[in-house]
Design a protein around this motif. Structure first.
Motif, PDB file in Angstrom:
ATOM      1  N   GLY A 261     -11.494  20.676  -8.831  1.00 47.34           N
ATOM      2  CA  GLY A 261     -11.560  19.629  -7.932  1.00 47.34           C
ATOM      3  C   GLY A 261     -12.215  18.327  -8.637  1.00 47.34           C
ATOM      4  N   LYS A 262     -13.133  18.739  -9.652  1.00 47.95           N
ATOM      5  CA  LYS A 262     -13.677  17.568 -10.430  1.00 47.95           C
ATOM      6  C   LYS A 262     -12.630  16.899 -11.346  1.00 47.95           C
ATOM      7  CE  LYS A 262     -17.703  16.752 -13.698  1.00 47.95           C
ATOM      8  NZ  LYS A 262     -18.826  17.623 -14.059  1.00 47.95           N
ATOM      9  N   GLU A 263     -11.828  17.787 -11.955  1.00 45.44           N
ATOM     10  CA  GLU A 263     -10.959  17.087 -12.783  1.00 45.44           C
ATOM     11  C   GLU A 263      -9.871  16.262 -12.248  1.00 45.44           C
ATOM     12  OE1 GLU A 263      -9.959  20.582 -16.230  1.00 45.44           O
ATOM     13  OE2 GLU A 263      -9.291  20.732 -14.220  1.00 45.44           O
ATOM     14  N   ALA A 264      -9.486  16.740 -11.024  1.00 43.96           N
ATOM     15  CA  ALA A 264      -8.566  15.890 -10.027  1.00 43.96           C
ATOM     16  C   ALA A 264      -9.102  14.557  -9.791  1.00 43.96           C
ATOM     17  CB  ALA A 264      -8.193  16.588  -8.757  1.00 43.96           C
ATOM     18  N   LYS A 265     -10.454  14.620  -9.582  1.00 46.25           N
ATOM     19  CA  LYS A 265     -11.151  13.046  -8.920  1.00 46.25           C
ATOM     20  C   LYS A 265     -11.117  12.134 -10.193  1.00 46.25           C
ATOM     21  CE  LYS A 265     -14.207  15.010  -5.588  1.00 46.25           C
ATOM     22  NZ  LYS A 265     -15.534  15.339  -5.076  1.00 46.25           N
ATOM     23  N   THR A 266     -11.162  12.724 -11.481  1.00 46.90           N
ATOM     24  CA  THR A 266     -10.977  11.706 -12.604  1.00 46.90           C
ATOM     25  C   THR A 266      -9.705  11.397 -12.990  1.00 46.90           C
ATOM     26  OG1 THR A 266     -10.873  13.675 -14.260  1.00 46.90           O
ATOM     27  CG2 THR A 266     -13.176  12.954 -13.619  1.00 46.90           C
ATOM     28  N   LEU A 267      -8.599  12.148 -12.292  1.00 42.40           N
ATOM     29  CA  LEU A 267      -7.031  11.330 -12.505  1.00 42.40           C
ATOM     30  C   LEU A 267      -6.903  10.067 -12.062  1.00 42.40           C
ATOM     31  CD1 LEU A 267      -4.971  14.757 -11.986  1.00 42.40           C
ATOM     32  CD2 LEU A 267      -5.602  13.550 -14.249  1.00 42.40           C
ATOM     33  N   ASP A 268      -6.148   9.315 -12.477  1.00 37.48           N
ATOM     34  CA  ASP A 268      -6.028   8.002 -11.985  1.00 37.48           C
ATOM     35  C   ASP A 268      -4.796   8.512 -10.682  1.00 37.48           C
ATOM     36  OD1 ASP A 268      -4.050   5.962 -11.339  1.00 37.48           O
ATOM     37  OD2 ASP A 268      -4.833   4.962 -13.142  1.00 37.48           O
ATOM     38  N   PRO A 269      -4.919   7.929  -9.771  1.00 37.13           N
ATOM     39  CA  PRO A 269      -4.010   8.004  -8.660  1.00 37.13           C
ATOM     40  C   PRO A 269      -2.577   8.031  -8.868  1.00 37.13           C
ATOM     41  CG  PRO A 269      -6.086   6.697  -7.702  1.00 37.13           C
ATOM     42  CD  PRO A 269      -5.999   6.840  -9.175  1.00 37.13           C
TER      43      PRO A 269
ATOM     44  N   ARG B 253       0.705  -1.277  -0.173  1.00 34.04           N
ATOM     45  CA  ARG B 253      -0.085  -0.019  -0.096  1.00 34.04           C
ATOM     46  C   ARG B 253       0.931   1.255  -0.057  1.00 34.04           C
ATOM     47  NH1 ARG B 253      -5.063  -1.719   4.031  1.00 34.04           N
ATOM     48  NH2 ARG B 253      -4.476  -3.653   4.233  1.00 34.04           N
ATOM     49  N   LEU B 254       0.431   2.260  -0.716  1.00 29.66           N
ATOM     50  CA  LEU B 254       0.978   3.449  -0.831  1.00 29.66           C
ATOM     51  C   LEU B 254       0.135   4.446   0.035  1.00 29.66           C
ATOM     52  CD1 LEU B 254       1.894   4.360  -4.401  1.00 29.66           C
ATOM     53  CD2 LEU B 254       3.586   3.472  -2.511  1.00 29.66           C
ATOM     54  N   LYS B 255       0.742   5.105   1.169  1.00 32.12           N
ATOM     55  CA  LYS B 255      -0.004   6.045   1.939  1.00 32.12           C
ATOM     56  C   LYS B 255      -0.374   7.377   1.251  1.00 32.12           C
ATOM     57  CE  LYS B 255       1.427   3.976   5.727  1.00 32.12           C
ATOM     58  NZ  LYS B 255       0.713   2.686   6.062  1.00 32.12           N
ATOM     59  N   ASN B 256      -1.314   7.993   1.653  1.00 32.48           N
ATOM     60  CA  ASN B 256      -1.979   9.295   1.243  1.00 32.48           C
ATOM     61  C   ASN B 256      -2.238   9.398  -0.288  1.00 32.48           C
ATOM     62  OD1 ASN B 256      -1.789  10.174   3.878  1.00 32.48           O
ATOM     63  ND2 ASN B 256       0.345  10.558   3.743  1.00 32.48           N
ATOM     64  N   ILE B 257      -2.618   8.551  -1.126  1.00 31.96           N
ATOM     65  CA  ILE B 257      -2.853   8.466  -2.377  1.00 31.96           C
ATOM     66  C   ILE B 257      -4.100   9.603  -2.963  1.00 31.96           C
ATOM     67  CG2 ILE B 257      -1.760   6.427  -3.087  1.00 31.96           C
ATOM     68  CD1 ILE B 257      -4.467   5.536  -3.367  1.00 31.96           C
ATOM     69  N   TYR B 258      -4.834   9.795  -1.776  1.00 28.93           N
ATOM     70  CA  TYR B 258      -5.834  10.970  -2.187  1.00 28.93           C
ATOM     71  C   TYR B 258      -5.494  12.167  -1.570  1.00 28.93           C
ATOM     72  CZ  TYR B 258      -8.082   6.674  -3.655  1.00 28.93           C
ATOM     73  OH  TYR B 258      -8.400   5.559  -4.284  1.00 28.93           O
ATOM     74  N   ALA B 259      -4.225  12.507  -1.192  1.00 30.65           N
ATOM     75  CA  ALA B 259      -3.931  13.969  -0.685  1.00 30.65           C
ATOM     76  C   ALA B 259      -3.350  14.559  -1.618  1.00 30.65           C
ATOM     77  CB  ALA B 259      -2.919  13.676   0.617  1.00 30.65           C
ATOM     78  N   PHE B 260      -4.097  14.989  -2.777  1.00 30.20           N
ATOM     79  CA  PHE B 260      -3.420  15.892  -3.931  1.00 30.20           C
ATOM     80  C   PHE B 260      -3.736  17.434  -3.951  1.00 30.20           C
ATOM     81  CE2 PHE B 260      -4.228  16.795  -8.527  1.00 30.20           C
ATOM     82  CZ  PHE B 260      -2.894  16.864  -8.775  1.00 30.20           C
ATOM     83  N   ASP B 261      -2.952  18.061  -4.055  1.00 33.04           N
ATOM     84  CA  ASP B 261      -3.445  19.584  -4.004  1.00 33.04           C
ATOM     85  C   ASP B 261      -3.551  19.868  -5.445  1.00 33.04           C
ATOM     86  OD1 ASP B 261      -3.550  22.209  -3.806  1.00 33.04           O
ATOM     87  OD2 ASP B 261      -1.512  22.533  -2.873  1.00 33.04           O
TER      88      ASP B 261
END
Length: 143
Positions: free
Chosen positions: A97-105, A81-89
């Protein structure tokens, strides 16, 4: 998944090597299970720290894996597991925010690593006409 980015500069030409292809790696950033920096990654490697985790029946159930599947003798109950994969600025990278949600982690992590390598290098593209050419060499792999 792991990601790594390095920041490099093209060294000025000199008489010893006049092919114009010299590159100096001046910074590095990475994300690996159990290590969010090159120093942490090296510490894990040199200390023999295992970053792969065993999964319990409860974790497998919560992930939607059937008992019949994970009870099979060939099923591997391990994860890296990688930590904090959803902590994207997303604002830093000028995504909504909508575009960021569509990006692959993995894409988000790759952008973060590239940014960190540039910051660590102390050289920003377009910063000065007198500094060497600076760029990012990046890659990631699917698990």
């Amino acid at each position: 998944m792991e990601g790594m980015a390095t920041s490099g500069t093209q060294e000025p030409r000199n008489q010893a090597s006049d092919n114009g292809q010299d590159i100096a790696v001046i910074a590095i950033a990475c994300r690996f299970p159990g290590a969010n920096s090159p120093a942490a990654f090296w510490e894990n490697l040199s200390s023999g720290i295992e970053s792969v985790e065993a999964l319990s029946n409860l974790e497998l159930d919560e992930a939607g894996i059937s008992e019949a599947e994970y009870s099979h003798p060939d099923y591997v109950r391990r994860t890296a597991r990688l930590k904090n994969i959803y902590a994207f600025d997303h604002n830093l990278f000028r995504f909504t925010g909508k575009e960021a949600k569509t990006l692959d982690p993995q894409h988000r992590l790759l952008l973060e690593c590239a940014w960190e390598a540039m910051e660590a290098s102390g050289l920003a593209p377009g910063q000065s006409d007198t500094l060497p050419k600076t760029g990012i060499f990046a890659g990631c792999g699917l698990g």
